[in-house]
Design an enzyme around this catalytic site. Structure first.
Site: not given
Length: 196
Positions: A92, A88-89, A118-119, A138
């Protein structure tokens, strides 16, 4: 008795990538502590649901409020048998927290099982632990993880202690491979660690 696992989550982490492994790992008898920097046990993180509807990238919608089980400031990574890093976000910004980087580095230095997708590998890249691994993520994260020294492949992959997948549609294979790396034996009524 199952393994004791640490899951590092954050606001707008991917809903399925947090909720599904959190519940699935508990369902087979493992203990999972979900933590987030600067939050306490009982606090929540807001999740995001990422869907693939034929656009050039995923669509993001608001997910659930996910309740943390422990405070990151109170956990000692040396007391855990494995690590889960959802995508997900959240990755980051989670990768900017020293406690997150220190925890990830511990699991790799100790060669303990790590599952990410994913991330999530953005955090591992920031921790400098991917050199020499074969892994996936991802696809949009491929340049970051390759720059961190890994070989990127286009499938769910286990390399030594690290189990990686591209996104939540990979859950069945990703969770299965992680359970293998953990040494989980499924028995009626719960999980048994291979060395118990």
């Amino acid at each position: 008795m199952g393994a004791k696992l640490l899951m590092i989550v954050g606001d707008f982490g991917e809903d399925y990538e947090i909720m599904v492994p959190f519940q699935a790992l508990q369902a087979v008898g493992h203990e999972v502590d979900a933590v987030c920097p600067e939050k306490e046990a009982g606090d929540t993180v807001k999740t995001a649901i990422h869907d693939f509807r034929g656009d050039q990238t995923y669509l993001e919608e608001r997910g659930h409020d996910f309740e943390l089980t422990a405070a990151m400031s109170d956990v000692d990574p040396t007391e855990y048998d494995g690590l889960v890093v959802p995508g997900g976000r959240a990755p980051e910004y989670l990768r900017t927290h020293e406690a997150v980087i220190d925890a990830v580095q511990h699991f790799f230095e100790a060669e303990k099982p790590v599952a990410t997708l994913c991330h999530g590998p953005q955090i591992l890249a920031a921790a400098g632990v991917l050199d020499g691994y074969e892994m996936t993520s991802y696809p949009a994260v491929q340049p970051e993880v390759e720059a961190a020294g890994c070989t990127w492949v286009d499938e769910v992959t286990t390399d030594r202690n690290l189990v990686t997948a591209q996104a939540w549609p990979d859950h069945p294979e990703w969770i299965s491979q992680f359970l293998d790396v953990l040494g989980t034996e499924i028995e009626h009524g719960g999980a048994v660690a291979a060395d118990d």
